[in-house]
Design an enzyme around this catalytic site. Structure first.
Site, PDB file in Angstrom:
ATOM      1  N   ASP A   7       0.880  -1.163   0.000  1.00 36.42           N
ATOM      2  CA  ASP A   7       0.000   0.000   0.000  1.00 36.42           C
ATOM      3  C   ASP A   7       0.921   1.218   0.000  1.00 36.42           C
ATOM      4  O   ASP A   7       1.518   1.542   1.026  1.00 36.42           O
ATOM      5  CB  ASP A   7      -0.896  -0.009   1.241  1.00 36.42           C
ATOM      6  N   GLU A  66      -0.948  -1.386  -4.946  1.00 41.12           N
ATOM      7  CA  GLU A  66      -2.149  -0.608  -5.228  1.00 41.12           C
ATOM      8  C   GLU A  66      -1.793   0.571  -6.121  1.00 41.12           C
ATOM      9  O   GLU A  66      -0.797   1.260  -5.890  1.00 41.12           O
ATOM     10  CB  GLU A  66      -2.781  -0.106  -3.925  1.00 41.12           C
ATOM     11  N   ASP A 139      -2.596   0.612   7.122  1.00 43.51           N
ATOM     12  CA  ASP A 139      -1.814   0.478   5.887  1.00 43.51           C
ATOM     13  C   ASP A 139      -1.351  -0.967   5.692  1.00 43.51           C
ATOM     14  O   ASP A 139      -1.266  -1.446   4.556  1.00 43.51           O
ATOM     15  CB  ASP A 139      -0.609   1.423   5.923  1.00 43.51           C
TER      16      ASP A 139
END
Length: 162
Positions: A7, A66, A139
């Site tokens: 992330d 991501e 996260d």
């Protein structure tokens, strides 16, 4: 197969590592943090060094990251984009096999709903991985969600095919 989910960010970069050969067993998760007092070049160097450590320690087969989404704050999006560039470069250097997923794809893979709320994603991460609690920080849970997304959607790993 060992999957490193990331992330991206610049203050906090979530990471989650799962092993699909062990039914998506969690290997490790956490966050790389950079002090706000440090200059951006120093923070970017710290991100690279931390990722190198993770690659050397866990030797992931693939990386799932991501993709960036729109930010309202222009300064923030530039900083995150700089950090994401360093992250992608490190992943290419140390692994070479990178898959990118949008937030919509990740939500769809975990919940069947591309508009799922953060709490739903976190619950599914906990449930799919058989954890006793939701991973912290958020996260890290997000990074595990990216890794699960790759595990659930990659044709090479799809265990449900005839």
């Amino acid at each position: 197969m060992v999957i490193l989910g990331i992330d991206p960010g610049y203050a906090i970069i979530g990471y989650g590592i799962i092993d699909t050969s062990k039914n998506d067993m969690v290997v490790d998760y956490g966050a790389i943090t950079t002090p706000k007092e440090d200059s951006m070049p120093v923070r970017l160097e710290a991100i690279d060094a931390s990722l190198k450590f993770l690659f050397e320690k866990y030797k992931p087969d693939v990386v799932a990251i991501e993709e960036l989404f729109y930010f309202k704050n222009q300064k923030t999006v530039i900083q995150v984009a700089q950090a994401r560039g360093v992250i992608v470069l490190a992943c290419q250097k140390y692994c070479g096999t990178i898959y990118e997923y949008t937030p919509l794809q990740i939500k769809q893979a975990l919940t069947g709903n591309g508009r799922a709320e953060k709490a739903q994603i976190q619950y599914m991460v906990k449930a799919i991985l058989g954890l006793s609690s939701i991973p912290k920080p958020d996260d890290a849970a997000d990074a595990l969600a990216v890794a699960i997304c790759h595990s659930q959607t990659s044709p090479m790993l799809n265990r449900n095919q005839a």
